[in-house]
Design a protein around this motif. Structure first.
Motif, short mmCIF file in Angstrom:
data_model
loop_
_atom_site.label_atom_id
_atom_site.label_comp_id
_atom_site.label_asym_id
_atom_site.label_seq_id
_atom_site.Cartn_x
_atom_site.Cartn_y
_atom_site.Cartn_z
N ILE A 1 0.88 -1.18 0.00
CA ILE A 1 0.00 0.00 0.00
C ILE A 1 0.91 1.22 0.00
CG2 ILE A 1 -1.77 1.29 1.28
CD1 ILE A 1 -2.95 -1.32 2.21
N ILE A 2 0.60 2.18 -0.85
CA ILE A 2 1.43 3.39 -0.94
C ILE A 2 0.50 4.61 -0.95
CG2 ILE A 2 3.39 2.29 -2.12
CD1 ILE A 2 2.26 3.22 -4.78
N PRO A 3 1.02 5.78 -0.60
CA PRO A 3 0.14 6.96 -0.62
C PRO A 3 -0.03 7.48 -2.04
CG PRO A 3 2.36 7.55 0.13
CD PRO A 3 2.38 6.07 -0.10
N LEU A 4 -1.17 8.10 -2.31
CA LEU A 4 -1.35 8.73 -3.62
C LEU A 4 -0.47 9.97 -3.71
CD1 LEU A 4 -4.58 9.13 -5.59
CD2 LEU A 4 -3.22 11.17 -5.22
N LYS A 5 -0.37 10.66 -2.55
CA LYS A 5 0.47 11.86 -2.50
C LYS A 5 1.54 11.65 -1.43
CE LYS A 5 0.20 16.77 -1.87
NZ LYS A 5 -0.53 17.91 -1.48
N LYS A 6 2.77 11.72 -1.87
CA LYS A 6 3.87 11.55 -0.91
C LYS A 6 4.10 12.83 -0.13
CE LYS A 6 7.23 8.20 -2.61
NZ LYS A 6 8.46 8.10 -3.38
N THR A 7 4.26 12.71 1.18
CA THR A 7 4.61 13.89 1.99
C THR A 7 5.89 13.56 2.75
OG1 THR A 7 3.43 13.13 3.94
CG2 THR A 7 2.16 14.43 2.36
N ASN A 8 6.42 14.54 3.46
CA ASN A 8 7.61 14.24 4.26
C ASN A 8 7.24 13.97 5.70
OD1 ASN A 8 9.32 14.60 2.10
ND2 ASN A 8 9.27 16.83 2.36
N LYS A 9 5.92 13.92 5.97
CA LYS A 9 5.51 13.77 7.37
C LYS A 9 5.70 12.34 7.85
CE LYS A 9 2.04 17.25 6.70
NZ LYS A 9 0.77 17.13 6.02
N THR B 1 5.96 9.22 10.76
CA THR B 1 5.33 8.79 12.00
C THR B 1 5.90 7.44 12.37
OG1 THR B 1 3.26 8.21 13.07
CG2 THR B 1 3.37 7.75 10.75
N ASN B 2 5.91 7.11 13.66
CA ASN B 2 6.32 5.73 13.98
C ASN B 2 5.11 4.89 14.40
OD1 ASN B 2 5.94 6.99 16.36
ND2 ASN B 2 8.12 7.00 16.95
N LYS B 3 3.94 5.38 14.00
CA LYS B 3 2.69 4.67 14.31
C LYS B 3 2.59 3.38 13.52
CE LYS B 3 -0.63 7.76 16.09
NZ LYS B 3 -1.61 8.75 15.86
N PHE C 1 5.06 3.88 7.31
CA PHE C 1 4.18 4.64 6.42
C PHE C 1 4.28 6.11 6.80
CE2 PHE C 1 0.60 5.34 3.64
CZ PHE C 1 0.63 4.24 2.79
N GLN C 2 4.06 6.99 5.87
CA GLN C 2 4.03 8.41 6.21
C GLN C 2 2.80 8.69 7.08
OE1 GLN C 2 3.77 9.87 2.14
NE2 GLN C 2 1.66 10.51 2.46
N LYS C 3 2.79 9.83 7.77
CA LYS C 3 1.66 10.13 8.63
C LYS C 3 0.41 10.32 7.78
CE LYS C 3 0.00 12.97 12.36
NZ LYS C 3 -1.29 12.41 12.05
N LEU C 4 -0.68 9.67 8.21
CA LEU C 4 -1.91 9.75 7.41
C LEU C 4 -2.98 10.56 8.12
CD1 LEU C 4 -2.08 6.04 6.20
CD2 LEU C 4 -1.77 8.05 4.74
N ASN C 5 -3.85 11.12 7.30
CA ASN C 5 -5.01 11.85 7.83
C ASN C 5 -6.28 11.32 7.18
OD1 ASN C 5 -3.62 13.92 9.40
ND2 ASN C 5 -2.81 14.52 7.40
N LYS D 1 -9.47 11.30 4.96
CA LYS D 1 -9.68 11.84 3.60
C LYS D 1 -8.45 11.77 2.69
CE LYS D 1 -13.67 14.75 4.56
NZ LYS D 1 -13.84 14.28 5.94
N ASP D 2 -7.32 11.28 3.21
CA ASP D 2 -6.17 11.03 2.32
C ASP D 2 -6.52 9.85 1.41
OD1 ASP D 2 -4.66 12.97 3.48
OD2 ASP D 2 -3.31 11.62 4.57
N TYR D 3 -5.79 9.79 0.29
CA TYR D 3 -5.99 8.66 -0.64
C TYR D 3 -4.81 7.69 -0.54
CZ TYR D 3 -9.61 11.48 -2.84
OH TYR D 3 -10.75 12.20 -3.08
N ILE D 4 -5.13 6.41 -0.65
CA ILE D 4 -4.06 5.40 -0.67
C ILE D 4 -4.25 4.51 -1.90
CG2 ILE D 4 -3.65 5.37 1.82
CD1 ILE D 4 -5.37 2.41 0.83
N ILE D 5 -3.18 3.78 -2.22
CA ILE D 5 -3.19 2.92 -3.41
C ILE D 5 -2.80 1.51 -3.00
CG2 ILE D 5 -1.88 2.45 -5.53
CD1 ILE D 5 -1.58 5.52 -5.81
#
Ligand code: LLP
Length: 404
Positions: free
Chosen positions: A317-325, A327-329, A350-354, A356-360
């Motif tokens: 699973i990867i993010p649709l939009k990569k950010t630099n945020k 997390t160690n969650k 994984f990067q920090k998610l919020n 309404k973010d999109y994932i792939i």
């Protein structure tokens, strides 16, 4: 498929554009990738130019099958429905093979009337049924015998098909009896010896063992089969850890076999053609905190994509939009369905998610849409094909009204 300006992009089409037009979740394919995979497959075996029958069960979208046809492939079908859709896609009937342990009389009549290349038989009873139909139509039908070579494919046990405890194929003991039965028949032509030992196979050695069994049995009956159908099963690199199927070695083994047996090779690949050509785009509905991990509840679920729930299969699973945020969650990606197995992946990288973010979800082209269902009265997903910068809907999202 890559990130451009941190947005996942298929061919020349940024997914930002696609999510503006379509509601998630949806499947999204790359036309170019399909073409590339077919060309690579053909090139791997070009010295003996096999008949390549795409395994329709891995993806039965009509537009995808038309792409497959345009690239010159035939079809492997396992039901009347699959045969109908392969013909509707324009696939040459002389490049269609029919497998399956439980073909009904109605299905066999349909296949015989369509004069397809081969019906690969999986039991003595099926052979007698075909003979009976052929006799009533005063026809001679080309058949193959699907052998159970009792070979361990070294893959997930749920998708192994070539061991003696599996329901598939005819075992060695009955093989000689059915060969004679077909040879004696006025209405059957014995044309093919077929095998399919399993799916998502990454090691070439099981295929080598399987070919040794074929070699030994063919010598025993001293019969020249016009076709040897080796099935499909070649695995893909789902985890991107470079565990790749070695086509060079498989090609070498087959060439060695063909020195002794003058037959045309048939392949029935599914996953290796279509697996890595599609993604599933999904949106996060809620993120629910838990003591040890967060549940990332997405709008896709096990009914849309069954492989993780059914086989414990891991899909990246990867993010649709990569950010630099960062997390160690620890995240548990789950769907909304009322089943504990409605879970795609657990990860702590994984990067920090919020919300309404999109994932792939990656590599869902094979056994993705074809295995999906309406469980929990969830409509089947839209399927979208990207070609260059063009976006084409190749299946509309099912409407709730149509299901209800
Ligand atoms: N030929 C026959 C007779 C088959 O039964 C199959 C797959 C194939 C060819 C194509 O195999 P492939 O090249 O795609 O591995 N739903 C499972 C896979 C089931 C495969 C069933 N037979 C999954 O998602 O892994």
């Amino acid at each position: 498929m890559k990130y451009i300006n941190n947005i996942f992009t298929l061919e020349n089409c940024s997914l930002n554009e696609v999510i503006k037009k379509f509601e998630t979740p949806f499947f999204c394919y790359s036309e170019k990738k399909i073409r590339e995979n077919i060309n690579n497959f053909k090139n791997s075996f070009k010295s003996f130019s096999p008949i390549i029958c795409f395994s329709t069960k891995s993806n039965c979208n009509l537009e995808i099958l038309k792409q497959i046809k345009r690239n010159g492939l035939g079809a492997d079908v396992v039901s009347k429905g699959e045969l109908m859709i392969a013909l509707k896609a324009g696939i040459d009937k002389k490049k269609i093979v029919f497998s399956g342990v439980g073909k009904t009389r109605a299905e066999l009549i349909y296949a015989i009337d369509k004069n397809i290349l081969l019906i690969n038989c999986e039991s003595k009873s099926e052979i007698l049924e075909i003979e009976n139909i052929a006799k009533s139509k005063n026809k001679k039908v080309d058949v193959g015998i699907r052998l159970n070579p009792n070979t361990d494919a070294k893959t997930l046990k749920q998708i192994s098909t070539g061991k003696k405890e599996n329901k598939f194929g005819i075992n060695e003991k009955s093989f000689f009896e059915v060969v004679n039965l077909i040879k004696m028949s006025k209405h059957l032509n014995l044309k093919c010896l077929s095998v399919h030992i399993g799916s998502q196979i990454l090691d070439h050695k099981p295929y080598e063992k399987m070919l040794n069994v074929l070699d030994r049995l063919i010598k025993k009956i001293s019969f020249n089969f016009k076709y040897i159908d080796l099935g499909g099963g070649m695995g893909i690199d789902y985890n991107k850890d470079n565990k790749k199927f070695n086509y060079k070695k498989y090609n070498k083994i087959i060439k060695k076999f063909l020195k002794k047996h003058k037959s045309k090779i048939i392949f029935e690949p599914g996953r290796s053609i279509i697996g890595d050509t599609a993604i599933l785009v999904s949106k996060i509905i809620y993120i629910k905190q838990n003591s040890s991990k967060d549940f990332v509840i997405v709008d896709a679920a096990m009914n849309d994509f069954m492989r993780p729930a059914l086989y414990g299969a891991k899909h990246r699973i990867i993010p649709l939009k990569k950010t630099n945020k960062k997390t160690n969650k620890k995240y548990d990606f789950v769907g909304p369905i009322c089943e504990t197995t409605d879970k795609f992946l657990t990860t702590n990288k994984f990067q920090k998610l919020n919300e309404k973010d999109y994932i792939i979800i990656c590599d869902v082209g094979a056994y993705g849409s074809s295995l999906s269902s309406n469980y929990n009265i969830r409509p089947k997903l839209a399927e979208i094909l990207i070609k260059g910068s063009k976006i084409k809907v190749i299946k509309k999202r099912q409407r709730l009204e149509d299901i209800i």
